[in-house]
Design a protein around this motif. Structure first.
Motif, PDB file in Angstrom:
ATOM      1  N   UNK A   1       5.755 -31.073 -47.433  1.00 51.64           N
ATOM      2  CA  UNK A   1       4.932 -30.379 -48.425  1.00 51.64           C
ATOM      3  C   UNK A   1       3.471 -30.332 -47.992  1.00 51.64           C
ATOM      4  N   UNK A   2       3.020 -31.381 -47.305  1.00 53.81           N
ATOM      5  CA  UNK A   2       1.607 -31.473 -46.927  1.00 53.81           C
ATOM      6  C   UNK A   2       1.304 -30.798 -45.595  1.00 53.81           C
ATOM      7  N   UNK A   3       2.329 -30.405 -44.849  1.00 55.96           N
ATOM      8  CA  UNK A   3       2.115 -29.821 -43.520  1.00 55.96           C
ATOM      9  C   UNK A   3       1.936 -28.312 -43.632  1.00 55.96           C
ATOM     10  N   UNK A   4       0.834 -27.764 -43.086  1.00 53.05           N
ATOM     11  CA  UNK A   4       0.595 -26.314 -43.178  1.00 53.05           C
ATOM     12  C   UNK A   4       1.742 -25.506 -42.561  1.00 53.05           C
ATOM     13  N   UNK A   5       2.045 -24.382 -43.185  1.00 54.43           N
ATOM     14  CA  UNK A   5       3.137 -23.525 -42.718  1.00 54.43           C
ATOM     15  C   UNK A   5       2.894 -23.042 -41.286  1.00 54.43           C
ATOM     16  N   UNK A   6       1.603 -22.839 -40.942  1.00 54.87           N
ATOM     17  CA  UNK A   6       1.294 -22.352 -39.591  1.00 54.87           C
ATOM     18  C   UNK A   6       1.684 -23.387 -38.534  1.00 54.87           C
ATOM     19  N   UNK A   7       1.474 -24.666 -38.859  1.00 56.36           N
ATOM     20  CA  UNK A   7       1.838 -25.707 -37.895  1.00 56.36           C
ATOM     21  C   UNK A   7       3.352 -25.775 -37.727  1.00 56.36           C
ATOM     22  N   UNK A   8       4.068 -25.665 -38.831  1.00 57.80           N
ATOM     23  CA  UNK A   8       5.527 -25.681 -38.764  1.00 57.80           C
ATOM     24  C   UNK A   8       6.021 -24.531 -37.885  1.00 57.80           C
ATOM     25  N   UNK A   9       5.483 -23.330 -38.127  1.00 55.99           N
ATOM     26  CA  UNK A   9       5.908 -22.157 -37.354  1.00 55.99           C
ATOM     27  C   UNK A   9       5.591 -22.336 -35.873  1.00 55.99           C
ATOM     28  N   UNK A  10       4.431 -22.902 -35.584  1.00 60.83           N
ATOM     29  CA  UNK A  10       4.040 -23.109 -34.183  1.00 60.83           C
ATOM     30  C   UNK A  10       4.958 -24.121 -33.503  1.00 60.83           C
ATOM     31  N   UNK A  11       5.297 -25.193 -34.224  1.00 58.86           N
ATOM     32  CA  UNK A  11       6.149 -26.225 -33.644  1.00 58.86           C
ATOM     33  C   UNK A  11       7.582 -25.720 -33.452  1.00 58.86           C
ATOM     34  N   UNK A  12       8.054 -24.889 -34.365  1.00 59.54           N
ATOM     35  CA  UNK A  12       9.395 -24.320 -34.191  1.00 59.54           C
ATOM     36  C   UNK A  12       9.447 -23.455 -32.934  1.00 59.54           C
ATOM     37  N   UNK A  13       8.370 -22.669 -32.708  1.00 62.49           N
ATOM     38  CA  UNK A  13       8.308 -21.837 -31.508  1.00 62.49           C
ATOM     39  C   UNK A  13       8.229 -22.704 -30.249  1.00 62.49           C
ATOM     40  N   UNK A  14       7.481 -23.807 -30.319  1.00 62.86           N
ATOM     41  CA  UNK A  14       7.391 -24.729 -29.193  1.00 62.86           C
ATOM     42  C   UNK A  14       8.761 -25.286 -28.830  1.00 62.86           C
ATOM     43  N   UNK A  15       9.533 -25.627 -29.860  1.00 65.84           N
ATOM     44  CA  UNK A  15      10.865 -26.180 -29.615  1.00 65.84           C
ATOM     45  C   UNK A  15      11.739 -25.178 -28.877  1.00 65.84           C
ATOM     46  N   UNK A  16      11.718 -23.905 -29.311  1.00 68.87           N
ATOM     47  CA  UNK A  16      12.518 -22.876 -28.641  1.00 68.87           C
ATOM     48  C   UNK A  16      12.137 -22.746 -27.169  1.00 68.87           C
ATOM     49  N   UNK A  17      10.825 -22.723 -26.904  1.00 72.96           N
ATOM     50  CA  UNK A  17      10.342 -22.573 -25.526  1.00 72.96           C
ATOM     51  C   UNK A  17      10.769 -23.767 -24.684  1.00 72.96           C
ATOM     52  N   UNK A  18      10.647 -24.976 -25.261  1.00 68.94           N
ATOM     53  CA  UNK A  18      10.999 -26.190 -24.511  1.00 68.94           C
ATOM     54  C   UNK A  18      12.484 -26.237 -24.199  1.00 68.94           C
ATOM     55  N   UNK A  19      13.325 -25.865 -25.172  1.00 67.65           N
ATOM     56  CA  UNK A  19      14.768 -25.879 -24.920  1.00 67.65           C
ATOM     57  C   UNK A  19      15.143 -24.856 -23.859  1.00 67.65           C
ATOM     58  N   UNK A  20      14.494 -23.703 -23.865  1.00 68.42           N
ATOM     59  CA  UNK A  20      14.742 -22.700 -22.818  1.00 68.42           C
ATOM     60  C   UNK A  20      14.339 -23.250 -21.454  1.00 68.42           C
ATOM     61  N   UNK A  21      13.185 -23.906 -21.405  1.00 63.16           N
ATOM     62  CA  UNK A  21      12.664 -24.410 -20.130  1.00 63.16           C
ATOM     63  C   UNK A  21      13.587 -25.476 -19.541  1.00 63.16           C
ATOM     64  N   UNK A  22      14.077 -26.365 -20.397  1.00 58.27           N
ATOM     65  CA  UNK A  22      14.957 -27.434 -19.927  1.00 58.27           C
ATOM     66  C   UNK A  22      16.337 -26.895 -19.588  1.00 58.27           C
ATOM     67  N   UNK A  23      16.707 -25.785 -20.210  1.00 60.16           N
ATOM     68  CA  UNK A  23      18.013 -25.185 -19.941  1.00 60.16           C
ATOM     69  C   UNK A  23      19.108 -25.703 -20.836  1.00 60.16           C
ATOM     70  N   UNK A  24      18.743 -26.050 -22.077  1.00 62.55           N
ATOM     71  CA  UNK A  24      19.730 -26.588 -23.018  1.00 62.55           C
ATOM     72  C   UNK A  24      20.489 -25.413 -23.631  1.00 62.55           C
ATOM     73  N   UNK A  25      21.499 -24.960 -22.913  1.00 68.09           N
ATOM     74  CA  UNK A  25      22.265 -23.797 -23.343  1.00 68.09           C
ATOM     75  C   UNK A  25      23.754 -24.114 -23.288  1.00 68.09           C
ATOM     76  N   UNK A  26      24.546 -23.214 -23.807  1.00 67.81           N
ATOM     77  CA  UNK A  26      25.993 -23.307 -23.673  1.00 67.81           C
ATOM     78  C   UNK A  26      26.499 -21.898 -23.438  1.00 67.81           C
TER      79      UNK A  26
END
Length: 479
Positions: A28-53
């Motif tokens: 509730x206390x975390x700004x929506x912009x930070x959440x959106x930025x971190x979600x995008x970071x996660x996608x980029x990191x998983x792509x970089x590491x190659x966590x796919x199926x």
């Protein structure tokens, strides 16, 4: 949030459950912009590491064989310590009984002689391997690694949906999801005492070393993979690297004098334990599929001679077949003299005329699964299917009823999940399950929690990644 299903985070009045309070305050206390930025970071990191199926199994799909990123959701699934202790005890009991069953059916077959399971259900099962009769595997353990799929239908009301004993996968996503959450939101782990999972590879390696052939003091352990085109190849490479063992393909191994060796630049090296991520049929072209290019000729002879340990053992598949699943509570009673701590989902076996009649009359209300099906394929979810889909499936059942089981449609629990393009906002309830990974060696142990899979499609009850599902980090609280 919908009140029609048990919500992991909120009670029926919309009040946050006690074990979620600290997380809910943070969210509730975390700004929506930070959440959106971190979600995008996660996608980029998983792509970089190659966590796919890779997607396989649906021949009609244009995505057949394509690599996909498994969606990751940043709202964790949180389990209180007391609840985990109950689940842990039930999981230990279940896996102990399954291993006892496997030992029995490949030796004296006492449970069949006592009439607790129909003999033909086991001996005519495609996953039963007569070649394993009389083989004494180290410590009597067949399923060294078991992935037990659990679902919740209400407060404290957990059910086992499936037992995965052949080559259970998904543990790499459990570990990477935790690493991602700790990287993105380190402050959350100072607010919560979350039980660690990162030591799973060490626990797995130690487990594998304890079941080496008799007399081997410093065993060489390898991970046998079908190769880079396998849908779980990322996990194979990840686990081999984390355990510090060699990742090998069939062509890297050979058998001489009923002993398995690995080809190395320093010459042949004996192999004592093989963590195999390859189905039985492809392990040894001399014993099983003669056209297999993935296995090791003569591997079964070395195994029968007690010169190598295979994890999991050949023939474990008969115990996780969906036609055997209804008998697991009976196994617990027969081998352990106890009642099951974890419930089975009530199951109709369509080879039985009465069960078949009931199922055909109630198809729109039931979930029907192929006995040998996997990955969310070959199943009908009646309440979510069209009339046409139901009638097509009805014809398949009538043609070969013995190939199917049916179960009531459980009201699977849900959890708030970040979704895209939803009218109700960024967060909506989505159904989920839990796959703890149970290791059997000298002891039966597991890391707290497991892999939480979440069905990202609205109203979907199918959590498999091949069907569009995602994952969440699973937190077991230590207090």
């Amino acid at each position: 949030m919908s009140n029609n299903f048990f919500n992991e985070m909120y009670d029926a009045s919309g009040i946050v459950r006690p074990h979620y309070c600290a997380y809910a305050d943070w969210l509730l206390a975390t700004p929506a912009e930070r959440i959106a930025r971190k979600r995008a970071e996660a996608d980029i990191a998983f792509h970089r590491v190659g966590i796919t199926f890779a997607v396989y199994g649906d021949e009609s799909s244009q995505d057949q064989g394509k690599e996909r990123l498994i969606p990751f959701d940043i709202i964790p699934r949180i389990i209180p310590a007391a609840e985990w202790l109950v689940l842990q005890a039930g999981l230990r009991q279940r896996v102990k009984a399954l291993n006892a069953f496997l030992y029995d059916i490949y030796h004296k077959q006492e449970i069949l002689q006592a009439g607790h399971i129909p003999r033909e259900q086991v001996l005519n099962n495609a996953q039963f391997r007569p070649e394993m009769m009389g083989i004494d595997v180290p410590a009597g353990i067949y399923a060294h690694i078991a992935g037990i799929d659990l679902v919740r239908a209400g407060a404290g009301e957990f059910y086992v949906l499936e037992d995965n004993l052949r080559v259970p996968s998904g543990v790499s996503y459990m570990i990477e999801d935790r690493k991602m959450m700790m990287r993105l939101f380190p402050e959350l782990f100072s607010r919560h005492k979350v039980a660690p999972v990162q030591h799973y590879p060490d626990m797995l390696l130690e487990n594998l070393r304890t079941v080496a052939p008799a007399g081997v003091l410093n065993p060489t352990v390898v991970l046998l993979t079908p190769g880079a085109y396998n849908s779980a190849y990322f996990e194979h490479t990840f686990l081999a690297q984390q355990m510090g063992i060699e990742l090998v393909e069939g062509r890297d191994l050979f058998v001489r004098d009923e002993t398995v060796y690995m080809r190395t630049t320093q010459g042949p090296q004996r192999v004592d334990v093989i963590y195999r991520r390859l189905d039985d049929d492809f392990l040894d072209p001399l014993a099983f599929r003669k056209d297999s290019m993935l296995g090791v000729p003569g591997l079964l002879s070395a195994y029968r001679a007690g010169q190598v340990t295979l994890a999991n053992a050949i023939g474990t598949g008969v115990a996780d077949d969906k036609s055997i699943y209804p008998y697991v509570p009976e196994m617990v009673r027969f081998y352990l003299g106890e009642e099951s701590l974890l419930n089975n989902v009530p199951t109709y076996m369509l080879r039985k005329p009465d069960d078949l009649k009931y199922t055909l009359e109630h198809l729109p209300e039931l979930v029907v699964k192929e006995v040998h099906g996997a990955g969310g394929y070959g199943m009908l979810v009646g309440p979510a299917s069209t009339r046409n889909e139901i009638e097509n499936f009805r014809a398949r059942i009538i043609a070969e009823p013995e190939k199917y089981i049916a179960q009531p449609t459980l009201a699977l629990s849900n959890c708030p999940t970040f979704v895209d393009g939803e009218k109700c906002g960024d967060v909506a309830p989505r159904h989920l399950d839990l796959r703890p990974f149970v290791l059997s060696g000298e002891n039966i142990d597991m890391v707290p929690g497991g892999l939480t899979r979440v069905a990202l499609r609205e109203s979907s009850l199918v959590v498999n990644s091949s069907q569009g599902g995602g994952t969440k980090d699973t937190w077991v609280l230590e207090n």
